[in-house]
Design a protein around this motif. Structure first.
Motif, PDB file in Angstrom:
ATOM      1  N   TYR A  42      12.464  30.452  12.151  1.00 44.21           N
ATOM      2  CA  TYR A  42      12.600  31.392  13.266  1.00 44.21           C
ATOM      3  C   TYR A  42      12.303  32.826  12.832  1.00 44.21           C
ATOM      4  O   TYR A  42      12.397  33.743  13.647  1.00 44.21           O
ATOM      5  CB  TYR A  42      14.002  31.299  13.885  1.00 44.21           C
ATOM      6  N   PRO A 115      12.698  38.548  19.261  1.00 46.25           N
ATOM      7  CA  PRO A 115      12.121  37.308  19.773  1.00 46.25           C
ATOM      8  C   PRO A 115      12.667  36.928  21.153  1.00 46.25           C
ATOM      9  O   PRO A 115      13.773  37.295  21.529  1.00 46.25           O
ATOM     10  CB  PRO A 115      12.598  36.292  18.739  1.00 46.25           C
ATOM     11  N   TRP A 117      13.491  33.826  21.619  1.00 44.22           N
ATOM     12  CA  TRP A 117      13.535  32.574  20.864  1.00 44.22           C
ATOM     13  C   TRP A 117      14.512  31.565  21.464  1.00 44.22           C
ATOM     14  O   TRP A 117      14.682  30.483  20.936  1.00 44.22           O
ATOM     15  CB  TRP A 117      13.895  32.833  19.408  1.00 44.22           C
ATOM     16  N   THR A 118      15.137  31.926  22.569  1.00 45.96           N
ATOM     17  CA  THR A 118      16.053  30.964  23.167  1.00 45.96           C
ATOM     18  C   THR A 118      15.939  30.971  24.685  1.00 45.96           C
ATOM     19  O   THR A 118      15.576  31.973  25.295  1.00 45.96           O
ATOM     20  CB  THR A 118      17.510  31.232  22.739  1.00 45.96           C
ATOM     21  N   LEU A 190      16.144  26.753  20.623  1.00 47.24           N
ATOM     22  CA  LEU A 190      15.693  27.780  19.691  1.00 47.24           C
ATOM     23  C   LEU A 190      14.284  27.445  19.239  1.00 47.24           C
ATOM     24  O   LEU A 190      13.994  26.308  18.882  1.00 47.24           O
ATOM     25  CB  LEU A 190      16.617  27.856  18.466  1.00 47.24           C
ATOM     26  N   ASP A 191      13.406  28.450  19.274  1.00 51.39           N
ATOM     27  CA  ASP A 191      12.069  28.258  18.711  1.00 51.39           C
ATOM     28  C   ASP A 191      12.137  28.164  17.192  1.00 51.39           C
ATOM     29  O   ASP A 191      13.006  28.789  16.588  1.00 51.39           O
ATOM     30  CB  ASP A 191      11.174  29.438  19.105  1.00 51.39           C
ATOM     31  N   PRO A 192      11.248  27.397  16.558  1.00 51.66           N
ATOM     32  CA  PRO A 192      10.109  26.696  17.153  1.00 51.66           C
ATOM     33  C   PRO A 192      10.436  25.312  17.724  1.00 51.66           C
ATOM     34  O   PRO A 192       9.564  24.666  18.299  1.00 51.66           O
ATOM     35  CB  PRO A 192       9.149  26.561  15.975  1.00 51.66           C
ATOM     36  N   ASN A 213      18.301  37.822  24.562  1.00 50.88           N
ATOM     37  CA  ASN A 213      18.070  37.451  23.168  1.00 50.88           C
ATOM     38  C   ASN A 213      18.369  38.662  22.287  1.00 50.88           C
ATOM     39  O   ASN A 213      17.722  39.703  22.420  1.00 50.88           O
ATOM     40  CB  ASN A 213      16.613  37.039  22.956  1.00 50.88           C
ATOM     41  N   SER A 271       5.401  29.512  19.597  1.00 47.83           N
ATOM     42  CA  SER A 271       6.617  30.127  19.058  1.00 47.83           C
ATOM     43  C   SER A 271       6.348  31.558  18.604  1.00 47.83           C
ATOM     44  O   SER A 271       7.127  32.478  18.883  1.00 47.83           O
ATOM     45  CB  SER A 271       7.138  29.289  17.891  1.00 47.83           C
ATOM     46  N   ARG A 274       6.082  34.424  21.173  1.00 45.42           N
ATOM     47  CA  ARG A 274       7.317  34.885  21.805  1.00 45.42           C
ATOM     48  C   ARG A 274       8.089  35.862  20.922  1.00 45.42           C
ATOM     49  O   ARG A 274       9.274  36.093  21.134  1.00 45.42           O
ATOM     50  CB  ARG A 274       8.186  33.674  22.172  1.00 45.42           C
ATOM     51  N   ASN A 275       7.416  36.443  19.938  1.00 47.94           N
ATOM     52  CA  ASN A 275       8.040  37.422  19.047  1.00 47.94           C
ATOM     53  C   ASN A 275       7.379  38.788  19.192  1.00 47.94           C
ATOM     54  O   ASN A 275       6.160  38.891  19.277  1.00 47.94           O
ATOM     55  CB  ASN A 275       7.925  36.981  17.586  1.00 47.94           C
TER      56      ASN A 275
END
Length: 327
Positions: A42, A115, A117-118, A190-192, A213, A271, A274-275
């Motif tokens: 992540y 991110p 990331w969720t 959670l990514d990835p 996030n 993934s 998305r950052n």
């Protein structure tokens, strides 16, 4: 008189020699032989840093060895920090806040990314389309991590709490598997891992909110930072090199993520997209985000009611090292 002067010269010389020896012994005792960094799927920045050996290069001249440890989630990174298995650990900001509120002596000294990331995830054939529909359902989440906090904040906004459903504590990859095998109705992803189930099985991200996030933070043990501030600065320097490389080389960065995490390139690319890697110095944005997260965590008794959240956040977010290196 001459004898007295000679005697004093001997005494002073002996004292200076003893002081010098003592100082040298102290320096030798405090000399750092190894720095332990974590890396995480992540945190694409950490993967690039590990791939190219920039940390090893930076510390070689100082005679310091570099060791890498894989963190599977914020909770694991914090366990490693608390047990002194790593000196630097990658976590979500809110996870670091929970740990700090429980007495973990850590400081967030660098932002490796912002991110998305969720999100809250369900299967493509599920009828769940809103948070309200989670009432009475089973939802997988890894306690103490950003997806878990994202879930709590989303529930609160919908007028629900953790008591209105069953939260099943699973590591992120296990949560994804539990969703796909029907063991839970939804998953705080959670990514990835989230990108993988999205692409492989058509899983639906039925609730997304980038602002919920919290930031990806690089944390260091407070005692380590106090004893070795120059090492903290060097770590940030090499992280900066890796961050800029990821910005300039997104395709290659996705290749590294795909290789390290043993995932399809398409998953890694989604993934990585998305950052946001643009703002590495911790400061006001992180403080505001963590204060908001802290309110929700206190309402759910994840953070004790007698904890002064704003004070803890101020002690957690440390900008001096990053400012010195970057500005």
């Amino acid at each position: 008189m001459r004898k007295w002067i000679a005697f004093m010269v001997v005494i002073i010389g002996t004292t200076l020699l003893m002081t010098a020896c003592s100082s040298a012994e102290g320096e030798e005792k405090n000399k750092l032989e190894k720095v332990v960094l974590d890396y995480a799927y992540y945190s694409p920045t950490s993967l690039a840093l590990k791939e190219f050996g920039w940390a090893e290069e930076a510390f070689e001249e100082q005679g310091i060895e570099v060791e890498w440890v894989l963190s599977h989630g914020s909770n694991k990174a914090l366990e490693f920090l608390n047990s002194k298995s790593v000196d630097f650990g990658s976590t979500a900001g809110a996870a670091a806040l929970i740990a700090k509120s429980n007495g973990s002596p850590i400081e967030s000294v660098y932002i490796y990314s912002k991110p998305e990331w969720t999100a809250l995830v369900t299967t493509d054939d599920a009828e769940i389309t809103s948070v309200e529909q989670l009432k009475g359902k089973k939802v997988a989440a890894t306690l103490g991590t950003d997806p878990y906090i994202f879930l709590l904040r989303s529930l609160q906004e919908a007028g629900l709490s953790s008591k209105d459903l069953e939260i099943v504590n699973l590591q992120h990859s296990d949560g994804a598997n539990a969703l796909l095998t029907g063991q839970v109705d939804a998953w705080a992803g959670l990514d990835p891992h989230m990108a993988k189930v999205e692409i492989d099985s058509g899983a639906k991200l039925f609730l997304r909110d980038h602002d919920k996030n919290t930031y990806g933070t690089l944390n260091v043990r407070s005692d380590f930072a106090e004893q070795h501030p120059e090492v903290v600065e060097t770590v940030i320097e090499v992280y900066e090199k890796a961050r800029q490389w990821v910005i300039d080389n997104p395709e290659e960065a996705a290749d590294i993520l795909a290789k390290e995490a043993e995932m399809p390139l398409e998953v890694a690319q989604k993934s990585l997209e998305r950052n946001d890697f643009s703002d590495p110095i911790p400061g006001v944005k992180q403080i505001e985000a963590l204060n908001e997260a802290g309110k929700v965590l206190q309402s759910e008794n994840v953070i004790k009611g007698n904890v002064e959240v704003e004070k803890i956040v101020d002690e957690l977010i440390i900008d001096q090292y990053a400012k010195k290196v970057i500005e």
